[in-house]
Design a protein around this motif. Structure first.
Motif, short mmCIF file in Angstrom:
data_model
loop_
_atom_site.label_atom_id
_atom_site.label_comp_id
_atom_site.label_asym_id
_atom_site.label_seq_id
_atom_site.Cartn_x
_atom_site.Cartn_y
_atom_site.Cartn_z
N ILE A 67 13.68 -12.91 30.13
CA ILE A 67 14.84 -13.18 30.95
C ILE A 67 14.63 -12.67 32.36
O ILE A 67 14.87 -13.38 33.32
CB ILE A 67 16.10 -12.56 30.31
CG1 ILE A 67 16.42 -13.28 29.01
CG2 ILE A 67 17.29 -12.64 31.26
CD1 ILE A 67 17.47 -12.61 28.18
N ARG A 68 14.15 -11.43 32.46
CA ARG A 68 13.92 -10.86 33.79
C ARG A 68 12.92 -11.71 34.57
O ARG A 68 13.10 -11.97 35.75
CB ARG A 68 13.41 -9.42 33.65
CG ARG A 68 13.19 -8.73 34.98
CD ARG A 68 12.72 -7.30 34.79
NE ARG A 68 13.56 -6.51 33.92
CZ ARG A 68 14.66 -5.87 34.30
NH1 ARG A 68 15.05 -5.95 35.54
NH2 ARG A 68 15.37 -5.17 33.44
N GLN A 69 11.86 -12.17 33.91
CA GLN A 69 10.86 -12.99 34.58
C GLN A 69 11.48 -14.31 35.06
O GLN A 69 11.23 -14.73 36.17
CB GLN A 69 9.69 -13.28 33.65
CG GLN A 69 8.61 -14.12 34.30
CD GLN A 69 7.46 -14.42 33.35
OE1 GLN A 69 7.49 -14.05 32.19
NE2 GLN A 69 6.45 -15.10 33.84
N MET A 70 12.29 -14.94 34.23
CA MET A 70 12.89 -16.21 34.62
C MET A 70 13.82 -16.03 35.81
O MET A 70 13.77 -16.79 36.77
CB MET A 70 13.69 -16.83 33.47
CG MET A 70 14.31 -18.16 33.86
SD MET A 70 15.67 -18.70 32.83
CE MET A 70 16.95 -17.57 33.23
N ILE A 71 14.65 -15.00 35.78
CA ILE A 71 15.63 -14.83 36.84
C ILE A 71 15.02 -14.22 38.09
O ILE A 71 15.25 -14.69 39.20
CB ILE A 71 16.82 -13.99 36.33
CG1 ILE A 71 17.57 -14.79 35.26
CG2 ILE A 71 17.76 -13.62 37.47
CD1 ILE A 71 18.66 -14.02 34.56
N CYS A 72 14.24 -13.17 37.92
CA CYS A 72 13.72 -12.44 39.07
C CYS A 72 12.35 -12.93 39.53
O CYS A 72 11.98 -12.74 40.69
CB CYS A 72 13.64 -10.96 38.75
SG CYS A 72 15.23 -10.24 38.33
N THR A 83 11.12 -16.14 39.36
CA THR A 83 11.04 -17.56 39.71
C THR A 83 11.31 -17.73 41.19
O THR A 83 12.23 -17.13 41.74
CB THR A 83 12.07 -18.38 38.88
OG1 THR A 83 11.80 -18.18 37.51
CG2 THR A 83 12.00 -19.85 39.22
N TRP A 95 13.00 -19.55 43.33
CA TRP A 95 14.08 -20.53 43.50
C TRP A 95 14.02 -21.08 44.91
O TRP A 95 13.51 -20.44 45.82
CB TRP A 95 15.44 -19.86 43.25
CG TRP A 95 15.54 -19.24 41.89
CD1 TRP A 95 15.50 -17.90 41.61
CD2 TRP A 95 15.62 -19.91 40.63
NE1 TRP A 95 15.58 -17.70 40.25
CE2 TRP A 95 15.66 -18.92 39.63
CE3 TRP A 95 15.69 -21.25 40.25
CZ2 TRP A 95 15.76 -19.23 38.29
CZ3 TRP A 95 15.79 -21.54 38.90
CH2 TRP A 95 15.82 -20.54 37.95
N LEU A 118 23.25 -20.90 39.92
CA LEU A 118 22.33 -20.94 38.80
C LEU A 118 23.20 -20.92 37.56
O LEU A 118 23.93 -19.96 37.31
CB LEU A 118 21.39 -19.73 38.80
CG LEU A 118 20.44 -19.62 37.59
CD1 LEU A 118 19.51 -20.84 37.52
CD2 LEU A 118 19.65 -18.34 37.65
N LEU A 152 23.39 -21.14 33.53
CA LEU A 152 22.61 -20.94 32.31
C LEU A 152 23.45 -21.38 31.12
O LEU A 152 24.58 -20.94 30.97
CB LEU A 152 22.22 -19.47 32.15
CG LEU A 152 21.46 -18.83 33.30
CD1 LEU A 152 21.27 -17.35 33.05
CD2 LEU A 152 20.13 -19.52 33.49
N ILE A 185 21.17 -10.61 30.38
CA ILE A 185 21.45 -11.29 31.65
C ILE A 185 22.47 -10.49 32.45
O ILE A 185 22.28 -10.27 33.65
CB ILE A 185 21.91 -12.73 31.41
CG1 ILE A 185 20.71 -13.56 30.95
CG2 ILE A 185 22.53 -13.34 32.67
CD1 ILE A 185 21.03 -14.96 30.51
N THR A 204 20.78 -7.55 33.94
CA THR A 204 19.65 -7.82 34.82
C THR A 204 20.08 -8.28 36.20
O THR A 204 19.49 -7.88 37.20
CB THR A 204 18.72 -8.89 34.19
OG1 THR A 204 18.30 -8.42 32.91
CG2 THR A 204 17.50 -9.16 35.06
#
Length: 180
Positions: A1-6, A8, A10, A24, A26, A39, A42
């Motif tokens: 989750i951290r990798q996807m949100i932080c 990426t 964007w 964003l 989800l 989430i 994070t």
């Protein structure tokens, strides 16, 4: 989750020539699982849109989710009831999954004062055959049939959520003296 949100990149995150990400959204499973907790821990979550169906079992899960959002101090921006009724060719509404659960969710959210706006709204999305047909073809209903009742409902939801988010930012500016 951290990798996807932080992690990426964007739009606009790394390139100032590209407009920044406005929203964003989800799509998460119902309930109070680890995903929702991670989430909320994070990133700063501005608000949530609660999505449910008319079945009683769905509203039980959603009430648990609302309780989690209350504890995490995340405001509810809107409640969407998917498959609220079947619209048939004759124009009548058929409540094949029952009705009335969304009122309980609205009442609970309003009583707890956890809404992101002064007026928490619910939106009923009917079952329309074109949604499934167009989705199977990879075409959003808002593109294939922009004038249909469901497309209009999605537009209303988007306008309401945007207005709610702007209202939250106005309150933040008033109380903190800046918009962060």
């Amino acid at each position: 989750i951290r990798q996807m949100i932080c992690g990426t990149a964007w739009a606009g995150h790394l390139d100032a020539r590209i407009a920044p990400l406005d929203y964003l959204i989800l799509d998460m499973p119902p309930g109070t699982g680890d995903v929702q907790l991670k989430i909320c821990r994070t990133v700063k979550v501005t608000g949530v849109i609660i999505v449910t169906t008319p079945q009683r079992v769905s509203s039980v899960d959603v009430l648990k989710g609302q309780e989690l959002m209350r504890k995490m101090k995340v405001p509810i921006l809107a409640i969407v009831q998917n498959m609220s009724h079947l619209l048939c060719g004759c124009g009548r509404k058929h409540f094949i999954f029952g009705k009335g659960c969304v009122e309980e969710l609205l009442r609970d959210a309003n009583q707890q004062g956890e809404t992101g706006t002064e007026t928490l709204r619910s939106f009923d999305i009917p079952i329309v055959e074109d949604i499934a047909t167009q989705s199977d073809n990879g075409i959003p209903i808002t593109m294939s049939s922009p004038d249909c009742v469901v497309s209009e409902m999605f537009s209303q939801i988007a306008r309401h959520v945007h207005s709610s988010v702007m209202s939250l930012h106005d309150v933040k500016r008033e109380t903190e003296g800046f918009w962060g």
